[in-house]
Design a protein around this motif. Sequence first.
Motif, PDB file in Angstrom:
ATOM      1  N   UNK A 110       0.786  -1.535  -0.266  1.00  0.00           N
ATOM      2  CA  UNK A 110       0.060  -0.036  -0.370  1.00  0.00           C
ATOM      3  C   UNK A 110       1.268   1.061   0.027  1.00  0.00           C
ATOM      4  N   UNK A 111       2.151   1.425   0.541  1.00  0.00           N
ATOM      5  CA  UNK A 111       3.004   2.153   0.698  1.00  0.00           C
ATOM      6  C   UNK A 111       3.790   2.215  -0.420  1.00  0.00           C
ATOM      7  N   UNK A 112       4.017   1.702  -1.077  1.00  0.00           N
ATOM      8  CA  UNK A 112       5.143   1.399  -2.505  1.00  0.00           C
ATOM      9  C   UNK A 112       4.726   2.513  -2.829  1.00  0.00           C
ATOM     10  N   UNK A 113       3.582   2.613  -3.842  1.00  0.00           N
ATOM     11  CA  UNK A 113       4.046   3.989  -5.271  1.00  0.00           C
ATOM     12  C   UNK A 113       3.914   5.179  -4.469  1.00  0.00           C
ATOM     13  N   UNK A 114       3.945   5.122  -2.797  1.00  0.00           N
ATOM     14  CA  UNK A 114       3.929   6.543  -2.428  1.00  0.00           C
ATOM     15  C   UNK A 114       5.822   6.452  -2.303  1.00  0.00           C
ATOM     16  N   UNK A 115       6.151   5.895  -1.796  1.00  0.00           N
ATOM     17  CA  UNK A 115       7.422   5.543  -1.613  1.00  0.00           C
ATOM     18  C   UNK A 115       8.538   5.433  -2.893  1.00  0.00           C
ATOM     19  N   UNK A 116       7.826   5.356  -4.200  1.00  0.00           N
ATOM     20  CA  UNK A 116       8.824   5.633  -4.793  1.00  0.00           C
ATOM     21  C   UNK A 116       9.140   7.069  -5.304  1.00  0.00           C
ATOM     22  N   UNK A 117       7.030   7.139  -5.790  1.00  0.00           N
ATOM     23  CA  UNK A 117       7.451   9.140  -5.683  1.00  0.00           C
ATOM     24  C   UNK A 117       7.842  10.131  -4.909  1.00  0.00           C
ATOM     25  N   UNK A 118       8.182   9.233  -3.827  1.00  0.00           N
ATOM     26  CA  UNK A 118       8.903  10.331  -2.892  1.00  0.00           C
ATOM     27  C   UNK A 118      10.636  10.595  -2.894  1.00  0.00           C
ATOM     28  N   UNK A 158      14.357   1.774   3.181  1.00  0.00           N
ATOM     29  CA  UNK A 158      15.229   1.383   2.845  1.00  0.00           C
ATOM     30  C   UNK A 158      15.275   1.776   1.371  1.00  0.00           C
ATOM     31  N   UNK A 159      14.270   1.612   0.705  1.00  0.00           N
ATOM     32  CA  UNK A 159      13.566   2.313  -0.833  1.00  0.00           C
ATOM     33  C   UNK A 159      14.621   3.181  -0.878  1.00  0.00           C
ATOM     34  N   UNK A 160      14.477   4.816   0.232  1.00  0.00           N
ATOM     35  CA  UNK A 160      14.980   5.557   0.082  1.00  0.00           C
ATOM     36  C   UNK A 160      16.672   5.474  -0.179  1.00  0.00           C
ATOM     37  N   UNK A 161      17.178   4.971   0.672  1.00  0.00           N
ATOM     38  CA  UNK A 161      17.802   4.794   0.469  1.00  0.00           C
ATOM     39  C   UNK A 161      19.325   3.731  -0.242  1.00  0.00           C
ATOM     40  N   UNK A 162      17.783   2.925  -1.597  1.00  0.00           N
ATOM     41  CA  UNK A 162      19.122   2.677  -2.398  1.00  0.00           C
ATOM     42  C   UNK A 162      19.046   3.898  -3.563  1.00  0.00           C
ATOM     43  N   UNK A 168       3.274  -3.737  11.305  1.00  0.00           N
ATOM     44  CA  UNK A 168       3.178  -2.269  11.149  1.00  0.00           C
ATOM     45  C   UNK A 168       4.714  -1.796  10.416  1.00  0.00           C
ATOM     46  N   UNK A 169       5.787  -1.749  11.787  1.00  0.00           N
ATOM     47  CA  UNK A 169       6.808  -1.414  12.041  1.00  0.00           C
ATOM     48  C   UNK A 169       7.415  -1.429  10.615  1.00  0.00           C
ATOM     49  N   UNK A 170       7.904  -3.086  10.314  1.00  0.00           N
ATOM     50  CA  UNK A 170       7.948  -3.433   9.242  1.00  0.00           C
ATOM     51  C   UNK A 170       7.591  -3.055   8.478  1.00  0.00           C
ATOM     52  N   UNK A 171       6.753  -2.559   7.827  1.00  0.00           N
ATOM     53  CA  UNK A 171       6.288  -1.844   6.073  1.00  0.00           C
ATOM     54  C   UNK A 171       6.498  -0.756   6.157  1.00  0.00           C
ATOM     55  N   UNK A 172       6.291  -0.314   7.693  1.00  0.00           N
ATOM     56  CA  UNK A 172       6.899   1.599   7.660  1.00  0.00           C
ATOM     57  C   UNK A 172       8.513   1.444   7.526  1.00  0.00           C
ATOM     58  N   UNK A 173       9.584   0.386   7.890  1.00  0.00           N
ATOM     59  CA  UNK A 173      10.899   0.110   7.336  1.00  0.00           C
ATOM     60  C   UNK A 173      11.104   0.391   5.560  1.00  0.00           C
ATOM     61  N   UNK A 174       9.682  -0.027   5.237  1.00  0.00           N
ATOM     62  CA  UNK A 174      10.491  -0.723   3.971  1.00  0.00           C
ATOM     63  C   UNK A 174      10.412   1.174   3.117  1.00  0.00           C
TER      64      UNK A 174
END
Length: 263
Positions: free
Chosen positions: A11-19, A129-133, A120-126
Amino acid sequence: MLEIARYEAERRLRGTIALAVGIGVLSLVFLGFFPSFGDADLEGLVEAYPPAFQEAFGIQAIGTIEGFLAIEVYQFVWLLLLGLYVAYAAASSIAGDVERDRMDLVLSLPVSRGRVVGETFAALALPVLVLNVIVPIAVYGGVLAIGESISVADLAMVHLLSIPYLLTCTAIGLLLSVMITRASVASRLAIAAVFVLFLLESITVSTDGYEWIGSVSPTHYYDPTAILVDGTYDLQGAVILLAATAALVLIARALFARGDIGS
């Protein structure tokens, strides 16, 4: 197993990539201004800032590409704004589900409250991790594009060591999310908490006899300027941040397990 974590992460992946793309583009914009610094009176610029500000942001090194990145990208965007963002997002996670009555549905399944908090915390860590890649690739490409060079090891470490810091900010938000059932209130308090901790470290870092007060702030243990400019890695600080993250998540689990969701 990990169904909640997978669902929340997707659910957070698309927003994370956009960020990540947004921060990468912003970093490139900042880097585009760096060549013009050669004509600026950098010494006068540095002296114009208060000593506390110079100490907090390491602005003395702004004339180098490492110092410029540390100040313009990592001290402001990465350490402050991104820290506020992950805390805000975490604070609205559990509280948001409780407020929308979605948590009642989740807990009607064979799943413990502790597992809900942990996944929930594990999902929030995604996002962390993505931003740091993605972002360091954009930054390194931008540095090369303007004809400069930077240590790949130092750039990698400034991102690697930011993970414990950002996870701590996430854990602060998560703790507030289980303590307060209104998502908007929890999110605002999370932003306030991280910002106050940032200010606490910034104000006390150059004071005599009160530096220890800043040790309660996560920013005390992550210094992008020291990594990029001096090549100094605070591994002990990273361990302390990971321990603080674990403690905050465990406290959040305990509080959520005992709390009344309907209150």
